[in-house]
Design a protein around this motif. Structure first.
Motif, short mmCIF file in Angstrom:
data_model
loop_
_atom_site.label_atom_id
_atom_site.label_comp_id
_atom_site.label_asym_id
_atom_site.label_seq_id
_atom_site.Cartn_x
_atom_site.Cartn_y
_atom_site.Cartn_z
N GLN A 162 48.85 46.35 37.17
CA GLN A 162 49.22 45.70 38.41
C GLN A 162 49.81 44.32 38.11
O GLN A 162 49.36 43.62 37.21
N PHE A 184 42.72 33.83 40.13
CA PHE A 184 43.36 34.66 41.13
C PHE A 184 44.54 34.00 41.85
O PHE A 184 45.28 34.68 42.56
N PRO A 186 48.08 33.94 37.61
CA PRO A 186 48.99 35.09 37.56
C PRO A 186 50.45 34.68 37.45
O PRO A 186 50.96 33.87 38.23
N ASN A 239 47.61 38.47 34.33
CA ASN A 239 46.79 38.77 35.50
C ASN A 239 45.53 37.90 35.47
O ASN A 239 45.32 37.13 34.53
N PRO A 240 44.66 37.99 36.49
CA PRO A 240 43.48 37.12 36.53
C PRO A 240 42.64 37.13 35.25
O PRO A 240 42.22 36.07 34.78
N TRP A 244 49.88 40.99 39.52
CA TRP A 244 49.25 40.11 40.50
C TRP A 244 50.20 38.98 40.93
O TRP A 244 50.09 38.46 42.04
N SER A 302 51.36 47.47 46.33
CA SER A 302 51.19 46.43 45.32
C SER A 302 52.28 46.62 44.27
O SER A 302 52.87 47.70 44.17
N PRO A 354 52.99 39.61 44.67
CA PRO A 354 52.32 40.29 45.77
C PRO A 354 53.31 40.91 46.74
O PRO A 354 54.41 40.40 46.94
N GLU A 375 53.55 47.24 40.59
CA GLU A 375 52.94 47.94 39.46
C GLU A 375 53.96 48.21 38.37
O GLU A 375 55.15 48.40 38.64
#
Length: 212
Positions: free
Chosen positions: A115, A66, A70, A83-84, A117, A103, A120, A105
């Motif tokens: 998304q 997390f 990313p 992503n994660p 990540w 967020s 942010p 996207e």
């Protein structure tokens, strides 16, 4: 002895987007977790060392997933979203839009949403950028006239996530809508190197807790 045949496919330099705050926060959190977990594994008694090791096996991959993992990398052919727990690779011809609301996207031509990540959205940063834009519109004390200065000023007055979306849209527009030879193939790959140890650690924690 034959010399290697050069690749006929041109090399495209990637431009990367990621969160510096996420990297710093992740590194600090990892140091804290490792310090507590290793200390418990060395000094603990009974089941404590095993619980500590199982906890490390669960927590370390999740923190990395997390915070450190990313990243968005893009070039003239494709965009790759790490992503994660998944890595999504898409040619620009499959991308319909990228946008940042609450967020960041990406939307594909068939309506699928992913998304980002690594980019942010900070509402606080947006408010600060809006205040700077408001002050700039009322009075520019610098008297900028050059194009370079205007571009730099525009970026300085834009929130980080919003500027990243602008940059990605420009890359998509340069790529165009026509597929080219050797274009990237859309793919989604699960990050089993993150998922597997986290699941094993969680199962060990449950087993140790149930048998303790």
């Amino acid at each position: 002895m034959t010399s290697p045949t050069p690749s006929s496919e041109p090399t495209y330099a990637d431009r990367t987007f990621r969160s510096p705050a996420g990297l710093v926060g992740g590194a600090l959190l990892l140091l804290l977790i490792l310090w507590i977990g290793v200390d418990a594994a060395i000094r603990g008694e009974g089941r404590v060392p095993w619980m500590a090791l199982a906890g490390l096996l669960t927590a370390v991959p999740l923190v990395i997933a997390f915070t450190v993992r990313p990243v968005v990398s893009a070039n003239d052919r494709r965009i790759r979203i790490r992503n994660p727990f998944r890595t999504i690779t898409l040619p620009w011809t499959d991308v319909a839009d990228v946008r940042a609301s609450y967020s960041s996207e990406l939307f594909t031509q068939d309506g699928t949403k992913y998304q980002l990540w690594a980019v942010p959205v900070s509402l606080r940063q947006r408010k600060k950028a809006a205040r700077r834009q408001s002050r700039q519109s009322m009075d520019d004390p610098y008297g900028r006239t050059s194009v370079t200065a205007d571009v730099r000023a525009t970026k300085a007055l834009t929130a980080g996530a919003d500027q990243a979306m602008v940059d990605l849209r420009e890359m998509a527009e340069r790529a165009g809508d026509t597929p080219v030879a050797g274009d990237a193939v859309a793919s989604v790959r699960w990050a089993y190197e993150v998922i597997a140890p986290a699941v094993v650690g969680a199962v060990l924690l449950v087993v140790l807790g149930a048998t303790g």
